[in-house]
Design a protein around this motif. Sequence first.
Motif, PDB file in Angstrom:
ATOM      1  N   MET A 432       0.852  -1.189   0.000  1.00 25.03           N
ATOM      2  CA  MET A 432       0.000   0.000   0.000  1.00 25.03           C
ATOM      3  C   MET A 432       0.888   1.239   0.000  1.00 25.03           C
ATOM      4  O   MET A 432       1.849   1.322   0.766  1.00 25.03           O
ATOM      5  N   ILE A 433       0.560   2.192  -0.855  1.00 25.97           N
ATOM      6  CA  ILE A 433       1.326   3.427  -0.995  1.00 25.97           C
ATOM      7  C   ILE A 433       0.397   4.601  -0.714  1.00 25.97           C
ATOM      8  O   ILE A 433      -0.687   4.705  -1.305  1.00 25.97           O
ATOM      9  N   THR A 434       0.827   5.472   0.185  1.00 21.02           N
ATOM     10  CA  THR A 434       0.077   6.682   0.512  1.00 21.02           C
ATOM     11  C   THR A 434       1.048   7.856   0.587  1.00 21.02           C
ATOM     12  O   THR A 434       2.260   7.681   0.716  1.00 21.02           O
ATOM     13  N   LEU A 435       0.509   9.053   0.523  1.00 21.71           N
ATOM     14  CA  LEU A 435       1.320  10.248   0.726  1.00 21.71           C
ATOM     15  C   LEU A 435       1.706  10.351   2.200  1.00 21.71           C
ATOM     16  O   LEU A 435       0.888  10.128   3.096  1.00 21.71           O
ATOM     17  N   SER A 436       2.964  10.675   2.464  1.00 19.58           N
ATOM     18  CA  SER A 436       3.409  10.870   3.838  1.00 19.58           C
ATOM     19  C   SER A 436       2.799  12.157   4.399  1.00 19.58           C
ATOM     20  O   SER A 436       2.560  13.114   3.651  1.00 19.58           O
ATOM     21  N   PRO A 437       2.543  12.180   5.695  1.00 20.15           N
ATOM     22  CA  PRO A 437       2.004  13.423   6.272  1.00 20.15           C
ATOM     23  C   PRO A 437       2.928  14.616   6.072  1.00 20.15           C
ATOM     24  O   PRO A 437       2.465  15.761   6.028  1.00 20.15           O
ATOM     25  N   GLU A 438       4.240  14.362   5.933  1.00 17.15           N
ATOM     26  CA  GLU A 438       5.192  15.457   5.748  1.00 17.15           C
ATOM     27  C   GLU A 438       5.383  15.845   4.293  1.00 17.15           C
ATOM     28  O   GLU A 438       6.233  16.695   3.971  1.00 17.15           O
ATOM     29  N   ALA A 439       4.661  15.208   3.373  1.00 13.10           N
ATOM     30  CA  ALA A 439       4.847  15.483   1.947  1.00 13.10           C
ATOM     31  C   ALA A 439       4.493  16.930   1.624  1.00 13.10           C
ATOM     32  O   ALA A 439       3.495  17.470   2.116  1.00 13.10           O
ATOM     33  N   ARG A 440       5.310  17.565   0.798  1.00 12.25           N
ATOM     34  CA  ARG A 440       5.093  18.954   0.415  1.00 12.25           C
ATOM     35  C   ARG A 440       4.269  19.085  -0.864  1.00 12.25           C
ATOM     36  O   ARG A 440       3.913  20.208  -1.253  1.00 12.25           O
ATOM     37  N   ASN A 441       4.026  17.993  -1.525  1.00 11.96           N
ATOM     38  CA  ASN A 441       3.286  18.046  -2.790  1.00 11.96           C
ATOM     39  C   ASN A 441       2.542  16.733  -2.972  1.00 11.96           C
ATOM     40  O   ASN A 441       2.745  15.759  -2.236  1.00 11.96           O
TER      41      ASN A 441
END
Length: 512
Positions: A432-441
């Motif tokens: 499973m792949i999700t955006l990290s909470p720290e992602a800037r974009n």
Amino acid sequence: MDPRFKSKLSKRNSNSKMERSEASSSSVSAAVTDRDMVRPSGQLSESARPSKNREHQSKSPRRRRKGTRLQQRGGDHEQLLWEIERRRLPGQHEHLEPSGSASDPTESSPKRRAHFLHGPYPATHFGPKACILPNPTSVMHIQDPASQRLTWNKPPVNVLVIRKIRDESLVEPFKELCRFLVEEKQMMVYVERRVADDASLSKDEAFGSIRNQLCTFREGFDDISDCIDLIICLGGDGTLLYASSLFQGSVPPVMAFHLGSLGFLTPFKFESYKTEVAKVFEGNAAITLRSRLKVKVVKDMLQREGQQPHDPERQQQPPQQQQQHNGLLPPGHAHSEAGKVTLQLQVLNEVVVDRGPSSYLSNVDLYLDGRLITSVQGDGVIVSTPTGSTAYAAAAGASMIHPNVPAIMVTPICPHSLSFRPIVVPAGVELMITLSPEARNTAWVSFDGRKRQEIQFGDCIKITTSCYPVPSICCHDLVYDWFESLAQCLHWNVRKRQARLADASDSSDTEN
């Protein structure tokens, strides 16, 4: 050879009802007993369990001889046990030989092993007291890839011909193949409507009678998954990927002719197409089951609507049009579930998650069976099948895996880390792949280079191995074809040969 082993092999092959000889308490004796004496859980039946008298007999010199035999790696008895374990595998009974030929396992073992791609059946007992926990529900029957042969329950009738678009050099081969299938083989030929409406075909009056008999379809509008018996591809690897995308369930056998630029997945030469196609219609052709990825994209629509500005015109649109506006698949591929839209696709090569047009690093979290494994910080990540390991993943530094290896490869794209190497995980896990909470974009995802869409916060991509592989027909066999493609298409390990020394005394290693 020990007479006890030879006698038991003879009784196993002839299925005689003679009384079995007394079995010793060693694991060697348990391994050579008949199949009905070994239970699925690995427990021995009452007749095969050693009695107390046999335990006392184990202190005799026979036990010392047994210990000596077990320590001889590569000895006759170990080779014999290896042969017996192979014969117990499903689908291998047709390779059995008379018991007399088993007297020399050293000569027969290498020949049989060369045609057996899966390793030997692993032992389930470890030492005198340890074994694998019995679990009848986990018993699987894995067929040897070398024995996978194509057969027809009924004669094939409907053939789908896929031609590479925007390539005028394929017009004549396409005409020849269609004429051969319609006039000589009396087949129903299916083609895309845009292929049949090609101007070069419309102007050819001699091909007009064949063109009028072609059945046409449109991708995304006509479902042909239940009426195609065989797929023939004319072009490069892209035609095979496109054929896979047309069938989101069971895929018919695929025969690919090398008429493109690379052709790693297209082993057949068109010069002998009549002979090759006739062989496939007769059956008994070798096939490679190329595993696919089952990809499930879940988009959090409720959270996204709360982040978007108010748009009265868009709110008046039907829900189906609103989903298309968000870059999702057309109706029929999506369904609503508790405020989320789920897409499910079958992917042959790879799923690519990248940073898109943003200049920031892509920061996504990678989960394996629900547990966070790592965060990928870089240009993105590639999740590929063994078939896709020779595509984008190979360019990103991954190893190349034979398509019959059950695995999923995870390859980072330009990771901002010196220690992030590509990994291979078992085929049965769920990634499973999700955006990290720290992602800037945000991130972008594509499936075999198509259907590219944006992944935002709250969205997730679930990936596992599909139960619907692509049966690719081999030109020779599944081992030779793969290495031939490595050498011819990718020039694997191509190097100028080192010249031998004219005189061995010239070598510096021999100088005093």
